[in-house]
Design a protein around this motif. Structure first.
Motif, PDB file in Angstrom:
ATOM      1  N   ASN A 135      -4.626  74.150  53.282  1.00 29.60           N
ATOM      2  CA  ASN A 135      -5.872  74.113  53.186  1.00 29.60           C
ATOM      3  C   ASN A 135      -6.085  75.997  53.160  1.00 29.60           C
ATOM      4  OD1 ASN A 135      -6.642  74.869  55.427  1.00 29.60           O
ATOM      5  ND2 ASN A 135      -6.863  73.374  56.711  1.00 29.60           N
ATOM      6  N   LEU A 136      -7.704  76.148  53.031  1.00 32.87           N
ATOM      7  CA  LEU A 136      -8.259  77.279  52.787  1.00 32.87           C
ATOM      8  C   LEU A 136      -8.218  78.062  54.080  1.00 32.87           C
ATOM      9  CD1 LEU A 136     -11.075  76.073  50.644  1.00 32.87           C
ATOM     10  CD2 LEU A 136      -8.844  77.545  50.040  1.00 32.87           C
ATOM     11  N   ASN A 137      -7.360  77.223  55.273  1.00 26.19           N
ATOM     12  CA  ASN A 137      -7.222  77.834  56.496  1.00 26.19           C
ATOM     13  C   ASN A 137      -5.350  78.974  56.173  1.00 26.19           C
ATOM     14  OD1 ASN A 137      -9.781  77.786  57.716  1.00 26.19           O
ATOM     15  ND2 ASN A 137      -9.443  76.006  58.374  1.00 26.19           N
ATOM     16  N   GLY A 138      -4.588  78.022  55.324  1.00 27.98           N
ATOM     17  CA  GLY A 138      -3.614  78.786  55.137  1.00 27.98           C
ATOM     18  C   GLY A 138      -2.974  77.813  55.594  1.00 27.98           C
ATOM     19  N   ASN A 139      -3.011  76.476  56.422  1.00 25.34           N
ATOM     20  CA  ASN A 139      -2.489  75.737  57.047  1.00 25.34           C
ATOM     21  C   ASN A 139      -1.705  74.683  56.184  1.00 25.34           C
ATOM     22  OD1 ASN A 139      -3.017  77.233  59.711  1.00 25.34           O
ATOM     23  ND2 ASN A 139      -5.331  75.740  59.565  1.00 25.34           N
ATOM     24  N   ASP A 140      -1.468  72.886  56.752  1.00 25.37           N
ATOM     25  CA  ASP A 140      -1.035  72.673  55.947  1.00 25.37           C
ATOM     26  C   ASP A 140      -2.571  71.391  55.593  1.00 25.37           C
ATOM     27  OD1 ASP A 140       1.859  72.839  56.121  1.00 25.37           O
ATOM     28  OD2 ASP A 140       2.301  71.700  57.288  1.00 25.37           O
ATOM     29  N   VAL A 141      -2.381  70.487  54.368  1.00 28.50           N
ATOM     30  CA  VAL A 141      -3.250  69.754  54.149  1.00 28.50           C
ATOM     31  C   VAL A 141      -3.141  68.781  55.503  1.00 28.50           C
ATOM     32  CG1 VAL A 141      -3.692  70.697  52.526  1.00 28.50           C
ATOM     33  CG2 VAL A 141      -1.554  68.860  52.643  1.00 28.50           C
ATOM     34  N   ASN A 142      -4.849  68.119  55.501  1.00 31.66           N
ATOM     35  CA  ASN A 142      -4.480  67.187  56.741  1.00 31.66           C
ATOM     36  C   ASN A 142      -5.045  66.140  55.540  1.00 31.66           C
ATOM     37  OD1 ASN A 142      -5.236  64.656  57.977  1.00 31.66           O
ATOM     38  ND2 ASN A 142      -6.563  66.438  59.182  1.00 31.66           N
ATOM     39  N   LEU A 143      -4.067  65.215  55.974  1.00 27.16           N
ATOM     40  CA  LEU A 143      -3.733  63.542  54.701  1.00 27.16           C
ATOM     41  C   LEU A 143      -4.531  62.460  55.591  1.00 27.16           C
ATOM     42  CD1 LEU A 143       0.446  63.854  53.758  1.00 27.16           C
ATOM     43  CD2 LEU A 143      -2.272  63.830  51.790  1.00 27.16           C
ATOM     44  N   LEU A 144      -5.252  62.653  56.727  1.00 24.71           N
ATOM     45  CA  LEU A 144      -5.984  61.711  57.084  1.00 24.71           C
ATOM     46  C   LEU A 144      -7.253  61.907  57.278  1.00 24.71           C
ATOM     47  CD1 LEU A 144      -3.998  60.512  60.672  1.00 24.71           C
ATOM     48  CD2 LEU A 144      -4.090  59.364  58.447  1.00 24.71           C
ATOM     49  N   THR A 145      -7.998  62.489  56.379  1.00 27.18           N
ATOM     50  CA  THR A 145      -9.513  62.996  56.462  1.00 27.18           C
ATOM     51  C   THR A 145      -9.773  64.428  55.081  1.00 27.18           C
ATOM     52  OG1 THR A 145     -11.475  63.733  57.577  1.00 27.18           O
ATOM     53  CG2 THR A 145      -9.230  65.066  58.202  1.00 27.18           C
ATOM     54  N   ASN A 146     -10.786  64.108  54.760  1.00 29.71           N
ATOM     55  CA  ASN A 146     -11.288  65.671  54.122  1.00 29.71           C
ATOM     56  C   ASN A 146     -10.802  66.934  53.733  1.00 29.71           C
ATOM     57  OD1 ASN A 146     -11.857  63.465  51.828  1.00 29.71           O
ATOM     58  ND2 ASN A 146     -14.619  63.853  52.573  1.00 29.71           N
ATOM     59  N   ASP A 147     -10.500  67.473  53.229  1.00 25.65           N
ATOM     60  CA  ASP A 147     -10.255  69.090  53.959  1.00 25.65           C
ATOM     61  C   ASP A 147     -10.433  69.970  52.372  1.00 25.65           C
ATOM     62  OD1 ASP A 147      -9.028  70.670  55.481  1.00 25.65           O
ATOM     63  OD2 ASP A 147      -7.107  70.041  55.698  1.00 25.65           O
ATOM     64  N   THR A 148     -10.461  70.976  52.617  1.00 31.57           N
ATOM     65  CA  THR A 148      -9.986  72.187  51.730  1.00 31.57           C
ATOM     66  C   THR A 148      -9.110  72.261  50.745  1.00 31.57           C
ATOM     67  OG1 THR A 148      -9.935  73.938  53.120  1.00 31.57           O
ATOM     68  CG2 THR A 148     -12.203  73.726  53.025  1.00 31.57           C
ATOM     69  N   PHE A 149      -8.834  72.152  49.704  1.00 33.82           N
ATOM     70  CA  PHE A 149      -7.490  72.473  49.687  1.00 33.82           C
ATOM     71  C   PHE A 149      -7.118  73.957  48.503  1.00 33.82           C
ATOM     72  CE2 PHE A 149      -4.418  70.718  46.292  1.00 33.82           C
ATOM     73  CZ  PHE A 149      -3.325  70.488  47.044  1.00 33.82           C
ATOM     74  N   ILE A 150      -6.191  74.246  48.613  1.00 30.82           N
ATOM     75  CA  ILE A 150      -5.226  75.746  47.780  1.00 30.82           C
ATOM     76  C   ILE A 150      -4.087  75.297  47.037  1.00 30.82           C
ATOM     77  CG2 ILE A 150      -5.035  77.346  49.287  1.00 30.82           C
ATOM     78  CD1 ILE A 150      -5.508  79.030  46.402  1.00 30.82           C
ATOM     79  N   ILE A 151      -4.029  75.133  46.192  1.00 31.24           N
ATOM     80  CA  ILE A 151      -2.272  74.766  45.348  1.00 31.24           C
ATOM     81  C   ILE A 151      -2.643  76.502  44.380  1.00 31.24           C
ATOM     82  CG2 ILE A 151      -2.917  73.373  43.948  1.00 31.24           C
ATOM     83  CD1 ILE A 151       0.502  72.009  44.272  1.00 31.24           C
ATOM     84  N   ALA A 152      -1.162  77.197  45.324  1.00 33.96           N
ATOM     85  CA  ALA A 152      -0.946  77.957  44.170  1.00 33.96           C
ATOM     86  C   ALA A 152       0.432  78.635  43.918  1.00 33.96           C
ATOM     87  CB  ALA A 152      -1.667  79.048  44.346  1.00 33.96           C
ATOM     88  N   ASN A 153       0.741  79.200  42.573  1.00 36.20           N
ATOM     89  CA  ASN A 153       2.034  79.978  41.984  1.00 36.20           C
ATOM     90  C   ASN A 153       2.120  80.836  43.352  1.00 36.20           C
ATOM     91  OD1 ASN A 153       3.774  82.271  41.720  1.00 36.20           O
ATOM     92  ND2 ASN A 153       3.717  81.407  39.780  1.00 36.20           N
ATOM     93  N   PRO A 154       3.759  80.954  44.188  1.00 38.25           N
ATOM     94  CA  PRO A 154       3.973  81.622  45.514  1.00 38.25           C
ATOM     95  C   PRO A 154       3.274  82.588  45.685  1.00 38.25           C
ATOM     96  CG  PRO A 154       5.826  80.699  44.588  1.00 38.25           C
ATOM     97  CD  PRO A 154       4.794  80.174  43.653  1.00 38.25           C
ATOM     98  N   SER A 155       3.342  83.805  44.329  1.00 34.28           N
ATOM     99  CA  SER A 155       3.286  85.592  44.313  1.00 34.28           C
ATOM    100  C   SER A 155       1.795  85.504  44.729  1.00 34.28           C
ATOM    101  CB  SER A 155       3.845  85.688  43.437  1.00 34.28           C
ATOM    102  OG  SER A 155       3.191  84.867  42.089  1.00 34.28           O
TER     103      SER A 155
END
Lengths: 263, 263
Positions: free
Chosen positions: B230-250
């Motif tokens: 999520n946009l806090n840099g934590n694992d995404v929560n799969l039980l509720t809506n959340d912010t999201f980023i997926i990116a190339n590790p670099s």
């Protein structure tokens, strides 16, 4: 001049060029940059343009060719038969995604659009038109676009025009983004134009397109009732860069009047 | 639990559901709106979700299903085997474009992602992963993502987050748009995630996604080295809506540190 014969010829060289481009993924691609580091060109863009020019000159040596990569004539008027060609529209998609790039071709006689083509190379999907006769998506006729409200519209616009920029009052574009149902951005003008003429998008706006980005699409637009102009509402200029909007006829004027304010 | 057997089963029902969805264009589609007028759902979304639930329950009645259309169980924990399903991600594209919509499925055991699928229904293109074993695009292994700079990156972001909004400091996003090589927006989170795991995009950012939008994709991400949080840099929560980023590790941490400022 037999337009049906030229149409058959055009489709043949487009399908053949598509085959060559798809085959090119199996060998080395050389990527260079043009005027700015984000404007890419590859050897395949150039080879494809050369292929088209060679075939057209064999077909009729009097036909002139205006191409993105500048391998055709220097064209200062649209007198006589002129082909306007983008061998690969969406080169960044071509390089990075191996999809979402188009061959775009318009055939003009004395400045009047006669035949227009947008070919999705990877899907082998052809959008095309014969002026006055209609437009087709592969073998199916494209229908006249149905009216809709701006609130129901999905529009193609790049984020560059949504942020502060030198060309447009972006505050108006923000209002537009808030009004419509959704926005999309695919990185290929010809793809977004093909989507508008087939009702998959309802408008596409850009501040800076070249003749080869739009020459094929505006001919298809005419046949389905889509309206394509520059952002002053005038016919697009096919000899130089210009602003551009193509839209469903029920929202074209509304977008220009209420949301476009050029600087 | 035999993951290979479950993988074969999952692929089988995904291909079968795809066939049914493609067939649905030939009969009547009923389009309704959900909470807001731009959130569409069709009878085909619901029929597809029912199809998956029925097949999964036949396969193993102890497996639970969390689906976008709410036809599975009410799920308050990820204990045991749980399928998280979006029968059609990108419903507006499904209705309007007849392309660019995905089936997205994640299979979790006690909250750990085991199998992930994103299926482009019209192209019949499957991106999938078996946790710890790798990821595939149809029959080809997906490679680890190569490092790149932010200036070379093409990122997926919707215009809604580029204009003033309640969630993000959009001034920072404007800087991000100016820094990267290009932006895209396709109207399907699962499609943009599939593009990131296969290197066709380098990041995708959204302020509001649901578990079924991302459950399949994050499992594929792990296998290719893409980072999804999520946009806090934590694992995404799969039980509720959340912010999201997926990116190339670099570029994942760089985007979070320098361009994301939540309100």
């Amino acid at each position: 001049m037999d337009l049906y014969q030229i149409n058959e010829f055009a489709k043949e060289i487009i399908f053949e060029a598509g085959k060559r481009i798809r085959h090119s993924f199996s060998y080395d691609m050389v990527v260079e940059t043009k005027s700015d580091p984000n404007d890419l060109v590859t050897n395949i863009d150039r080879e494809t343009e050369s292929f088209f020019i060679e075939k057209i000159k064999q077909f009729d040596a009097n036909h002139r060719v205006l191409g993105e990569e500048g391998m055709g004539e220097k064209i200062e008027s649209l007198e006589g038969p002129v082909w306007i060609i983008d061998p690969i529209d969406g080169t960044m998609n071509f390089v990075k995604q191996h999809r979402h790039f188009m061959i775009s071709i318009g055939f003009y006689v004395d400045g009047i659009g006669r035949l227009g083509y947008i070919f999705d190379v990877m899907r082998e999907d052809l959008f095309y038109a014969i002026a006055g006769e209609g437009a087709w998506y592969n073998n199916s006729p494209l229908r006249k676009l149905k009216p809709l409200t701006l609130e129901e519209a999905v529009i193609g616009i790049n984020a560059s025009w949504v942020i502060p920029n030198r060309k447009l009052n972006h505050e108006k574009i923000i209002e537009l983004v808030r009004t419509v149902r959704g926005t999309r951005s695919y990185g290929s003008a010809a793809m977004e134009i093909a989507f508008v003429v087939s009702g998959k998008l309802d408008a596409y706006i850009s501040m800076r397109l070249s003749p080869w980005d739009i020459a094929g699409g505006v001919i298809i637009a005419n046949e389905v009732g889509a309206i394509a102009t520059n952002l002053n509402g005038n016919d697009v200029n096919l000899l130089t860069n210009d602003t551009f909007i193509i839209a469903n006829p029920s929202i074209h004027q509304l977008i220009l009047n209420s949301y476009i304010e050029q600087k």
